[in-house]
Design a protein around this motif. Structure first.
Motif, PDB file in Angstrom:
ATOM      1  N   THR A 278     -10.749 -28.256  50.384  1.00 30.83           N
ATOM      2  CA  THR A 278     -11.999 -29.380  50.744  1.00 30.83           C
ATOM      3  C   THR A 278     -12.139 -29.834  49.529  1.00 30.83           C
ATOM      4  OG1 THR A 278     -13.943 -28.009  49.907  1.00 30.83           O
ATOM      5  CG2 THR A 278     -13.013 -27.805  52.366  1.00 30.83           C
ATOM      6  N   CYS A 279     -12.058 -29.749  48.486  1.00 33.56           N
ATOM      7  CA  CYS A 279     -12.163 -30.320  47.250  1.00 33.56           C
ATOM      8  C   CYS A 279     -10.834 -30.828  46.334  1.00 33.56           C
ATOM      9  CB  CYS A 279     -13.208 -29.804  46.388  1.00 33.56           C
ATOM     10  SG  CYS A 279     -14.923 -29.429  47.220  1.00 33.56           S
ATOM     11  N   HIS A 280     -10.240 -29.481  45.815  1.00 30.48           N
ATOM     12  CA  HIS A 280      -8.889 -30.387  45.207  1.00 30.48           C
ATOM     13  C   HIS A 280      -7.543 -31.035  46.021  1.00 30.48           C
ATOM     14  CE1 HIS A 280     -10.301 -28.400  42.192  1.00 30.48           C
ATOM     15  NE2 HIS A 280     -10.419 -27.482  42.425  1.00 30.48           N
TER      16      HIS A 280
ATOM     17  N   VAL B 207      -4.592 -17.473  37.027  1.00 27.32           N
ATOM     18  CA  VAL B 207      -6.223 -16.280  37.758  1.00 27.32           C
ATOM     19  C   VAL B 207      -6.811 -15.954  36.434  1.00 27.32           C
ATOM     20  CG1 VAL B 207      -5.362 -13.762  37.011  1.00 27.32           C
ATOM     21  CG2 VAL B 207      -4.051 -14.952  38.768  1.00 27.32           C
ATOM     22  N   VAL B 208      -6.346 -16.401  34.879  1.00 27.80           N
ATOM     23  CA  VAL B 208      -7.522 -16.221  34.440  1.00 27.80           C
ATOM     24  C   VAL B 208      -9.198 -17.155  33.908  1.00 27.80           C
ATOM     25  CG1 VAL B 208      -7.610 -16.552  31.171  1.00 27.80           C
ATOM     26  CG2 VAL B 208      -6.011 -15.385  32.491  1.00 27.80           C
ATOM     27  N   ALA B 209      -8.350 -18.037  34.507  1.00 26.59           N
ATOM     28  CA  ALA B 209      -9.051 -19.401  34.984  1.00 26.59           C
ATOM     29  C   ALA B 209     -10.283 -18.843  35.742  1.00 26.59           C
ATOM     30  CB  ALA B 209      -9.210 -19.970  35.180  1.00 26.59           C
ATOM     31  N   MET B 210      -9.786 -18.519  36.851  1.00 25.51           N
ATOM     32  CA  MET B 210     -10.579 -18.089  38.279  1.00 25.51           C
ATOM     33  C   MET B 210     -11.534 -16.843  37.769  1.00 25.51           C
ATOM     34  SD  MET B 210     -10.455 -19.818  40.728  1.00 25.51           S
ATOM     35  CE  MET B 210     -10.889 -19.376  42.148  1.00 25.51           C
ATOM     36  N   HIS B 211     -10.353 -15.154  37.248  1.00 22.54           N
ATOM     37  CA  HIS B 211     -11.510 -14.540  36.716  1.00 22.54           C
ATOM     38  C   HIS B 211     -12.799 -15.241  35.732  1.00 22.54           C
ATOM     39  CE1 HIS B 211     -10.098 -10.472  38.420  1.00 22.54           C
ATOM     40  NE2 HIS B 211      -9.090 -11.123  38.215  1.00 22.54           N
ATOM     41  N   ALA B 212     -12.026 -15.804  34.526  1.00 24.64           N
ATOM     42  CA  ALA B 212     -13.520 -16.220  33.800  1.00 24.64           C
ATOM     43  C   ALA B 212     -14.960 -16.599  34.818  1.00 24.64           C
ATOM     44  CB  ALA B 212     -12.876 -17.301  33.305  1.00 24.64           C
TER      45      ALA B 212
ATOM     46  N   ARG C 151     -17.124 -19.374  32.800  1.00 30.85           N
ATOM     47  CA  ARG C 151     -17.121 -20.502  32.973  1.00 30.85           C
ATOM     48  C   ARG C 151     -18.203 -21.509  33.740  1.00 30.85           C
ATOM     49  NH1 ARG C 151     -10.835 -23.438  33.439  1.00 30.85           N
ATOM     50  NH2 ARG C 151      -9.856 -22.436  32.156  1.00 30.85           N
ATOM     51  N   PRO C 152     -18.329 -22.549  33.022  1.00 31.85           N
ATOM     52  CA  PRO C 152     -20.246 -22.468  34.008  1.00 31.85           C
ATOM     53  C   PRO C 152     -19.976 -23.219  35.076  1.00 31.85           C
ATOM     54  CG  PRO C 152     -19.229 -23.800  32.233  1.00 31.85           C
ATOM     55  CD  PRO C 152     -18.811 -23.568  32.426  1.00 31.85           C
ATOM     56  N   HIS C 153     -19.620 -23.687  36.314  1.00 33.76           N
ATOM     57  CA  HIS C 153     -19.122 -24.173  36.990  1.00 33.76           C
ATOM     58  C   HIS C 153     -20.003 -24.136  37.891  1.00 33.76           C
ATOM     59  CE1 HIS C 153     -18.526 -27.179  40.531  1.00 33.76           C
ATOM     60  NE2 HIS C 153     -17.789 -27.861  39.813  1.00 33.76           N
ATOM     61  N   PRO C 154     -21.272 -24.144  39.104  1.00 31.89           N
ATOM     62  CA  PRO C 154     -21.806 -22.715  39.850  1.00 31.89           C
ATOM     63  C   PRO C 154     -20.878 -22.662  40.838  1.00 31.89           C
ATOM     64  CG  PRO C 154     -23.112 -24.779  39.643  1.00 31.89           C
ATOM     65  CD  PRO C 154     -22.012 -24.966  38.408  1.00 31.89           C
ATOM     66  N   VAL C 155     -21.190 -23.612  41.612  1.00 27.41           N
ATOM     67  CA  VAL C 155     -19.524 -24.065  42.885  1.00 27.41           C
ATOM     68  C   VAL C 155     -18.567 -22.793  42.758  1.00 27.41           C
ATOM     69  CG1 VAL C 155     -18.667 -24.704  44.634  1.00 27.41           C
ATOM     70  CG2 VAL C 155     -20.661 -25.429  44.112  1.00 27.41           C
ATOM     71  N   MET C 156     -17.799 -22.853  41.860  1.00 34.81           N
ATOM     72  CA  MET C 156     -17.109 -22.389  40.973  1.00 34.81           C
ATOM     73  C   MET C 156     -16.588 -20.898  40.683  1.00 34.81           C
ATOM     74  SD  MET C 156     -13.948 -24.163  41.980  1.00 34.81           S
ATOM     75  CE  MET C 156     -13.285 -22.525  41.486  1.00 34.81           C
TER      76      MET C 156
ATOM     77  N   ALA D  52     -15.161 -18.204  42.851  1.00 34.34           N
ATOM     78  CA  ALA D  52     -14.737 -16.891  42.422  1.00 34.34           C
ATOM     79  C   ALA D  52     -15.522 -15.550  42.894  1.00 34.34           C
ATOM     80  CB  ALA D  52     -14.230 -17.380  41.187  1.00 34.34           C
ATOM     81  N   GLU D  53     -16.619 -15.673  43.545  1.00 34.11           N
ATOM     82  CA  GLU D  53     -17.023 -14.168  42.916  1.00 34.11           C
ATOM     83  C   GLU D  53     -16.519 -13.957  44.741  1.00 34.11           C
ATOM     84  OE1 GLU D  53     -21.461 -11.872  42.089  1.00 34.11           O
ATOM     85  OE2 GLU D  53     -20.932 -14.236  42.482  1.00 34.11           O
ATOM     86  N   ARG D  54     -16.538 -14.550  45.351  1.00 39.10           N
ATOM     87  CA  ARG D  54     -16.078 -13.920  46.257  1.00 39.10           C
ATOM     88  C   ARG D  54     -14.590 -13.367  46.613  1.00 39.10           C
ATOM     89  NH1 ARG D  54     -18.509 -19.024  49.631  1.00 39.10           N
ATOM     90  NH2 ARG D  54     -16.517 -18.654  50.857  1.00 39.10           N
ATOM     91  N   LEU D  55     -13.957 -13.295  46.457  1.00 38.30           N
ATOM     92  CA  LEU D  55     -12.275 -13.510  45.649  1.00 38.30           C
ATOM     93  C   LEU D  55     -12.294 -11.572  45.514  1.00 38.30           C
ATOM     94  CD1 LEU D  55     -10.916 -17.107  44.975  1.00 38.30           C
ATOM     95  CD2 LEU D  55     -11.165 -15.831  47.815  1.00 38.30           C
TER      96      LEU D  55
END
Length: 234
Positions: free
Chosen positions: A172-174, A195-200, A206-211, A215-218
């Motif tokens: 929906t964004c990318h 994987v490293v980025a998503m776990h960050a 990593r500071p992006h609130p939407v991301m 990520a927290e739901r995965l």
């Protein structure tokens, strides 16, 4: 009509002199600093490997999309077939505005507008093209561990088909074609990087609130599946 007209003076000089020495393009040391903008996708120097983008050893004089074992976009492959070769002039134009030279390139980068910065980074890269079999060391290829992620998480083999099922929310964004309109591309990432980025994001490093929320739901398995899917997405 002079074909050098419009080129930055530092670049025009190399054509006039007919020389290829890196120090006649720009300042290599300054170029190493400019290259920091490129390090998220490209490596150069001994041990350099393909990441989101191909490594840049031996780039000068090479046809576009000619580096073996890297999956280029259709547009870049077509440009190479049409005769695009990476020279001082073509690299300068591409770095200034990637889409001006290859309209549908996956390179999600707005370009380097300062002619001196471009001349400097080309001087830096030129140093890794003279003798590709004996490429000098470069700081950008250092791969010190920048995370403390459990190796077992990195070892998970993601199911790409499951990743495709999960990907609709990401898309929906990318953009699925790897293009970027203010939102970074996530296609062709090495799975470890993804994987490293998503776990960050999951750990709120990593500071992006939407991301962070996404990520927290995965689960770990779902992140691995998404990484597997986006890695090979054309």
């Amino acid at each position: 009509m002079c074909f050098l007209r419009g080129l930055p003076a530092a670049l025009a000089a190399i054509f006039v002199a007919g020389a290829v020495a890196a120090d006649q393009i720009g300042d290599r040391d300054a170029g190493e600093k400019v290259f920091s903008k490129c390090k998220g996708c490209h490596e150069v120097g001994q041990g350099a490997r393909d990441r989101i983008g191909p490594h840049l050893n031996g780039i000068f004089g090479r046809a576009a999309a000619a580096h073996a074992d890297y999956a280029y976009s259709k547009s870049m492959t077509r440009a190479g077939q049409d005769g695009l070769v990476w020279t001082i002039e073509t690299l300068d134009a591409y770095i200034e505005n990637p889409r001006a030279l290859v309209s549908k390139t996956r390179m999600s980068f707005r370009g380097v507008k300062d002619p001196k910065d471009r001349a400097d980074v080309l001087a830096y890269l030129r140093g890794f093209s003279d003798n590709p079999s004996d490429v000098p060391e470069a700081e950008p290829t250092a791969r010190a561990t920048d995370h403390d992620l459990d190796p077992a998480i990195l070892a998970l083999k993601g199911d790409a088909e499951y990743g495709e099922y999960l990907s609709s929310e990401c898309l929906t964004c990318h953009q699925s074609d790897g293009s970027a309109d203010g939102i970074p591309s996530i296609t062709r990432w090495p799975t470890d990087d993804f994987v490293v980025a998503m776990h960050a994001y999951k750990r709120k490093l990593r500071p992006h609130p939407v991301m962070q929320m996404m990520a927290e739901r995965l689960s770990d398995e779902e992140i691995a599946a998404l990484a597997a899917y986006f890695k090979d997405l054309e």
